[in-house]
Design a protein around this motif. Structure first.
Motif, PDB file in Angstrom:
ATOM      1  N   CYS A   1      -6.882  -1.319  -6.089  1.00  0.00           N
ATOM      2  CA  CYS A   1      -5.509  -0.843  -6.271  1.00  0.00           C
ATOM      3  C   CYS A   1      -5.201  -0.721  -7.755  1.00  0.00           C
ATOM      4  O   CYS A   1      -5.649  -1.535  -8.569  1.00  0.00           O
TER       5      CYS A   1
ATOM      6  N   GLU B   1      -4.245   8.000 -11.735  1.00  0.00           N
ATOM      7  CA  GLU B   1      -4.893   8.771 -10.676  1.00  0.00           C
ATOM      8  C   GLU B   1      -3.881   9.723 -10.034  1.00  0.00           C
ATOM      9  O   GLU B   1      -2.667   9.557 -10.146  1.00  0.00           O
TER      10      GLU B   1
ATOM     11  N   GLU C   1       4.525   3.412  -9.481  1.00  0.00           N
ATOM     12  CA  GLU C   1       3.601   4.107  -8.591  1.00  0.00           C
ATOM     13  C   GLU C   1       2.422   3.189  -8.380  1.00  0.00           C
ATOM     14  O   GLU C   1       2.164   2.303  -9.178  1.00  0.00           O
ATOM     15  N   TRP C   2       1.729   3.438  -7.291  1.00  0.00           N
ATOM     16  CA  TRP C   2       0.486   2.700  -7.064  1.00  0.00           C
ATOM     17  C   TRP C   2      -0.357   3.462  -6.066  1.00  0.00           C
ATOM     18  O   TRP C   2       0.156   4.288  -5.300  1.00  0.00           O
ATOM     19  N   ALA C   3      -1.633   3.202  -6.132  1.00  0.00           N
ATOM     20  CA  ALA C   3      -2.562   3.855  -5.212  1.00  0.00           C
ATOM     21  C   ALA C   3      -3.801   2.996  -5.071  1.00  0.00           C
ATOM     22  O   ALA C   3      -4.122   2.200  -5.953  1.00  0.00           O
ATOM     23  N   GLU C   4      -4.489   3.197  -3.964  1.00  0.00           N
ATOM     24  CA  GLU C   4      -5.784   2.565  -3.780  1.00  0.00           C
ATOM     25  C   GLU C   4      -6.830   3.624  -4.054  1.00  0.00           C
ATOM     26  O   GLU C   4      -6.743   4.759  -3.583  1.00  0.00           O
ATOM     27  N   PHE C   5      -7.815   3.271  -4.870  1.00  0.00           N
ATOM     28  CA  PHE C   5      -8.841   4.221  -5.253  1.00  0.00           C
ATOM     29  C   PHE C   5     -10.162   3.485  -5.356  1.00  0.00           C
ATOM     30  O   PHE C   5     -10.255   2.466  -6.037  1.00  0.00           O
TER      31      PHE C   5
ATOM     32  N   GLU D   1      -2.924  10.357  -6.913  1.00  0.00           N
ATOM     33  CA  GLU D   1      -1.972   9.842  -5.920  1.00  0.00           C
ATOM     34  C   GLU D   1      -0.753   9.237  -6.619  1.00  0.00           C
ATOM     35  O   GLU D   1       0.382   9.476  -6.231  1.00  0.00           O
ATOM     36  N   GLY D   2      -0.992   8.466  -7.656  1.00  0.00           N
ATOM     37  CA  GLY D   2       0.106   7.885  -8.424  1.00  0.00           C
ATOM     38  C   GLY D   2       0.923   8.949  -9.135  1.00  0.00           C
ATOM     39  O   GLY D   2       2.151   8.870  -9.198  1.00  0.00           O
TER      40      GLY D   2
ATOM     41  N   GLN E   1       3.366  10.381  -6.830  1.00  0.00           N
ATOM     42  CA  GLN E   1       4.491   9.473  -6.601  1.00  0.00           C
ATOM     43  C   GLN E   1       5.494   9.524  -7.750  1.00  0.00           C
ATOM     44  O   GLN E   1       6.697   9.412  -7.523  1.00  0.00           O
TER      45      GLN E   1
ATOM     46  N   GLU F   1      -8.693  16.443  -4.779  1.00  0.00           N
ATOM     47  CA  GLU F   1      -7.716  16.344  -5.865  1.00  0.00           C
ATOM     48  C   GLU F   1      -7.535  17.679  -6.570  1.00  0.00           C
ATOM     49  O   GLU F   1      -6.402  18.082  -6.863  1.00  0.00           O
TER      50      GLU F   1
END
Length: 185
Positions: free
Chosen positions: A79, A102, A71-75, A104-105, A108, A154
């Motif tokens: 990243c 986080e 998983e990955w996200a920009e926060f 978003e991850g 995912q 969130e």
């Protein structure tokens, strides 16, 4: 802990995820805490490979392209992501893996690991979350306001997770977290 289980701990920034995870690992040293990769610069005292894998945006982009992240996200302009291979190796060895990531991850992960157990940590109130973020003293006013705005979005997603725990009192929240984890491992 007889079998490897992927356990995700998530919630808004400042809710106390890190403190809860630290206390949980003190009681369950056999849990493996996954180390995330990030493009942000290290904070004072952080160690590469222990706290995070600090990588450039170019390296992070390559990890995405090569599907090396679960998983990955920009926060907050940076990243963050979970390296795939280390998690898969531990699970294959029947070692439970804890991800502190986080939201978003965490969303995912439901796609990449549907059997993962996902726990959402909530603040006792929005005012208390504001207080905790300011008390850290690590961010600018702009960054704090951005984190608070994102926290509203969130928290609205909390029902998408397997369990929700309110971190009002640390020991009470830790007891609830332990109860949830013991029920699945």
């Amino acid at each position: 802990m007889m079998s490897g289980q992927l356990i995700v701990i998530t919630g808004p920034s400042g809710v106390g995820k890190g403190t809860l995870v630290h206390k949980l690992l003190e009681r369950y040293p056999n849990l493996h805490l996954s180390v995330s990769a990030t493009t942000r610069l290290p904070r004072a005292g952080e160690i590469d490979g222990k706290d995070y894998y600090f990588v450039s945006k170019e390296v992070f982009g390559q990890m995405i392209q090569e599907e090396k992240l679960l998983e990955w996200a920009e926060f907050a302009g940076n990243c963050y992501g979970t390296p795939r291979i280390a998690v898969e190796e531990k699970l294959q060895q029947n070692i439970s893996v804890l991800l502190e990531i986080e939201i978003e991850g965490a969303k995912q992960i439901k796609q990449t690991f549907p059997k993962a157990f996902r726990i959402f940590i909530l603040p006792p109130s929005f005012d208390e979350l504001d207080h905790r973020l300011r008390q850290r003293g690590t961010e600018t006013e702009t960054a704090i306001l951005r984190r608070l705005e994102r926290a509203k979005e969130e928290i609205a997603l909390k029902e998408e997770f397997d369990r929700q725990i309110i971190n009002d009192d640390l020991e009470t929240a830790l007891t609830a977290l332990i109860k949830e984890i013991e029920s699945i491992i």
